[in-house]
Write a protein that holds these residues in place. Structure first.
Motif, PDB file in Angstrom:
ATOM      1  N   UNK A  89       9.738   0.282   7.593  1.00  0.00           N
ATOM      2  CA  UNK A  89      10.744   1.341   7.454  1.00  0.00           C
ATOM      3  C   UNK A  89      11.926   0.870   6.608  1.00  0.00           C
ATOM      4  N   UNK A  90      12.369  -0.361   6.826  1.00  0.00           N
ATOM      5  CA  UNK A  90      13.485  -0.908   6.043  1.00  0.00           C
ATOM      6  C   UNK A  90      13.089  -1.039   4.576  1.00  0.00           C
ATOM      7  N   UNK A  91      11.876  -1.531   4.318  1.00  0.00           N
ATOM      8  CA  UNK A  91      11.429  -1.727   2.932  1.00  0.00           C
ATOM      9  C   UNK A  91      11.326  -0.396   2.195  1.00  0.00           C
ATOM     10  N   UNK A  92      10.693   0.605   2.817  1.00  0.00           N
ATOM     11  CA  UNK A  92      10.564   1.917   2.175  1.00  0.00           C
ATOM     12  C   UNK A  92      11.943   2.549   1.999  1.00  0.00           C
ATOM     13  N   UNK A  93      12.801   2.404   2.992  1.00  0.00           N
ATOM     14  CA  UNK A  93      14.155   2.949   2.894  1.00  0.00           C
ATOM     15  C   UNK A  93      14.955   2.311   1.766  1.00  0.00           C
ATOM     16  N   UNK A  94      14.818   0.995   1.609  1.00  0.00           N
ATOM     17  CA  UNK A  94      15.536   0.297   0.533  1.00  0.00           C
ATOM     18  C   UNK A  94      15.041   0.757  -0.835  1.00  0.00           C
ATOM     19  N   UNK A  95      13.731   0.918  -0.975  1.00  0.00           N
ATOM     20  CA  UNK A  95      13.179   1.423  -2.235  1.00  0.00           C
ATOM     21  C   UNK A  95      13.683   2.836  -2.525  1.00  0.00           C
ATOM     22  N   UNK A  96      13.708   3.664  -1.484  1.00  0.00           N
ATOM     23  CA  UNK A  96      14.132   5.061  -1.666  1.00  0.00           C
ATOM     24  C   UNK A  96      15.592   5.158  -2.095  1.00  0.00           C
ATOM     25  N   UNK A 150      17.253   2.834  -3.777  1.00  0.00           N
ATOM     26  CA  UNK A 150      17.538   2.142  -5.039  1.00  0.00           C
ATOM     27  C   UNK A 150      16.796   2.698  -6.246  1.00  0.00           C
ATOM     28  N   UNK A 151      15.680   3.403  -6.010  1.00  0.00           N
ATOM     29  CA  UNK A 151      14.851   3.818  -7.147  1.00  0.00           C
ATOM     30  C   UNK A 151      14.527   5.301  -7.090  1.00  0.00           C
ATOM     31  N   UNK A 152      14.747   5.960  -8.209  1.00  0.00           N
ATOM     32  CA  UNK A 152      14.495   7.393  -8.281  1.00  0.00           C
ATOM     33  C   UNK A 152      13.025   7.695  -8.496  1.00  0.00           C
ATOM     34  N   UNK A 153      12.307   6.736  -9.067  1.00  0.00           N
ATOM     35  CA  UNK A 153      10.890   6.953  -9.348  1.00  0.00           C
ATOM     36  C   UNK A 153      10.130   5.640  -9.307  1.00  0.00           C
ATOM     37  N   UNK A 154       8.907   5.708  -8.814  1.00  0.00           N
ATOM     38  CA  UNK A 154       7.964   4.586  -8.850  1.00  0.00           C
ATOM     39  C   UNK A 154       6.805   5.029  -9.725  1.00  0.00           C
ATOM     40  N   UNK A 155       6.447   4.187 -10.668  1.00  0.00           N
ATOM     41  CA  UNK A 155       5.374   4.564 -11.592  1.00  0.00           C
ATOM     42  C   UNK A 155       4.308   3.469 -11.604  1.00  0.00           C
ATOM     43  N   UNK A 156       3.047   3.819 -11.307  1.00  0.00           N
ATOM     44  CA  UNK A 156       2.002   2.788 -11.330  1.00  0.00           C
ATOM     45  C   UNK A 156       1.751   2.299 -12.753  1.00  0.00           C
ATOM     46  N   UNK A 175       0.836  -1.203   0.000  1.00  0.00           N
ATOM     47  CA  UNK A 175       0.000   0.000   0.000  1.00  0.00           C
ATOM     48  C   UNK A 175       0.871   1.252   0.000  1.00  0.00           C
ATOM     49  N   UNK A 176       1.947   1.221   0.776  1.00  0.00           N
ATOM     50  CA  UNK A 176       2.868   2.358   0.831  1.00  0.00           C
ATOM     51  C   UNK A 176       3.510   2.620  -0.526  1.00  0.00           C
ATOM     52  N   UNK A 177       3.951   1.559  -1.207  1.00  0.00           N
ATOM     53  CA  UNK A 177       4.598   1.719  -2.514  1.00  0.00           C
ATOM     54  C   UNK A 177       3.624   2.299  -3.540  1.00  0.00           C
ATOM     55  N   UNK A 178       2.395   1.803  -3.555  1.00  0.00           N
ATOM     56  CA  UNK A 178       1.387   2.329  -4.490  1.00  0.00           C
ATOM     57  C   UNK A 178       1.050   3.785  -4.163  1.00  0.00           C
ATOM     58  N   UNK A 179       0.938   4.093  -2.891  1.00  0.00           N
ATOM     59  CA  UNK A 179       0.637   5.452  -2.441  1.00  0.00           C
ATOM     60  C   UNK A 179       1.739   6.413  -2.892  1.00  0.00           C
ATOM     61  N   UNK A 180       2.998   6.015  -2.710  1.00  0.00           N
ATOM     62  CA  UNK A 180       4.127   6.865  -3.070  1.00  0.00           C
ATOM     63  C   UNK A 180       4.268   7.007  -4.584  1.00  0.00           C
ATOM     64  N   UNK A 238      11.100  11.780   0.619  1.00  0.00           N
ATOM     65  CA  UNK A 238      11.618  10.637   1.381  1.00  0.00           C
ATOM     66  C   UNK A 238      13.033  10.289   0.936  1.00  0.00           C
ATOM     67  N   UNK A 239      13.285  10.423  -0.364  1.00  0.00           N
ATOM     68  CA  UNK A 239      14.622  10.136  -0.882  1.00  0.00           C
ATOM     69  C   UNK A 239      15.629  11.184  -0.381  1.00  0.00           C
ATOM     70  N   UNK A 240      15.209  12.437  -0.336  1.00  0.00           N
ATOM     71  CA  UNK A 240      16.091  13.508   0.130  1.00  0.00           C
ATOM     72  C   UNK A 240      16.301  13.452   1.636  1.00  0.00           C
ATOM     73  N   UNK A 241      15.217  13.079   2.348  1.00  0.00           N
ATOM     74  CA  UNK A 241      15.230  13.121   3.815  1.00  0.00           C
ATOM     75  C   UNK A 241      14.818  11.752   4.377  1.00  0.00           C
TER      76      UNK A 241
END
Length: 204
Positions: A163-170, A172-178, A53-58, A68-71
């Motif tokens: 927190x670890x999952x969102x941090x790892x995505x942030x 490794x990936x500059x953009x998430x696109x649905x 849900x967090x990944x889709x929301x972001x 989140x990537x910057x901070x």
């Protein structure tokens, strides 16, 4: 496994449950099995739903993703607000142990009550402007983890995993696109979340 642990206990949760005793009473096999199923499902389904849900929301909010990537220090606050705003636990069935007066109505003892956790997270008496996602809200994530003696055993682990999952995505990936198309949701009486998170990930 329960039978094996009763014969030869080791250093694990099932062994501890076979040895647990209160006022001379021990747990039966059915009680241990029921507890272990609750721990397995409660610790797996809810956390995977929270992360998806967090990944889709972001993915739908690139400006928040960029922040989140910057901070990365804001990621714990993001997880807490996500729990409140669209957490995986939607309701909790409970039985009353005594008569409970509530909002001018008395709920009799031994009544089944379905507490709507998702609704509580949007309670305007508790949260200002509750339908707005606010990274600076600074409150804990609603009541997704229960309360009192029913507080979730794995709350700290679930928070850490998200927190670890969102941090790892942030990182490794500059953009998430649905991806186009509808998103199928797992909707049960108590838990809600996407069956899959169809996203295109752009490496940093």
């Amino acid at each position: 496994m329960i039978a094996d642990r009763r014969r030869a206990p080791i250093d694990d949760t099932v062994s501890e449950l076979t040895r647990a005793e209160l006022d001379g009473q021990r747990l039966g096999d059915a009680e241990i099995l029921e507890f272990m199923v609750a721990v397995l499902l409660g610790g797996l389904e809810t956390t995977t739903h929270l992360i998806a849900t967090s990944a889709l929301f972001l993915a739908a909010r690139p400006e928040l993703w960029a922040r989140l990537r910057r901070e990365p220090a804001t990621i714990p606050a993001f997880v807490e607000e996500m729990l409140r705003f669209d957490g995986p636990s939607q309701s909790l069935p409970r039985f009353t142990t005594c008569d409970v007066p509530l909002a001018g109505v008395t709920i009799p003892a031994n009544s089944l009550v379905l507490a709507l956790v998702g609704s509580a997270g949007r309670d305007e008496r508790r949260f200002a402007d509750p339908d707005r996602f606010d990274l600076a809200r600074g409150v804990s994530g609603g009541v997704n983890f229960g309360h009192g003696v029913h507080f979730c055993l794995g709350a700290a682990l679930a928070r850490m995993e998200a927190q670890i999952a969102v941090g790892a995505l942030a990182r490794r990936f500059v953009r998430l696109e649905p991806l186009p198309g509808p998103i199928a949701y797992n909707r049960t009486l108590t838990v809600r979340g996407p069956v899959a998170a169809p996203l295109r990930l752009f490496p940093a």
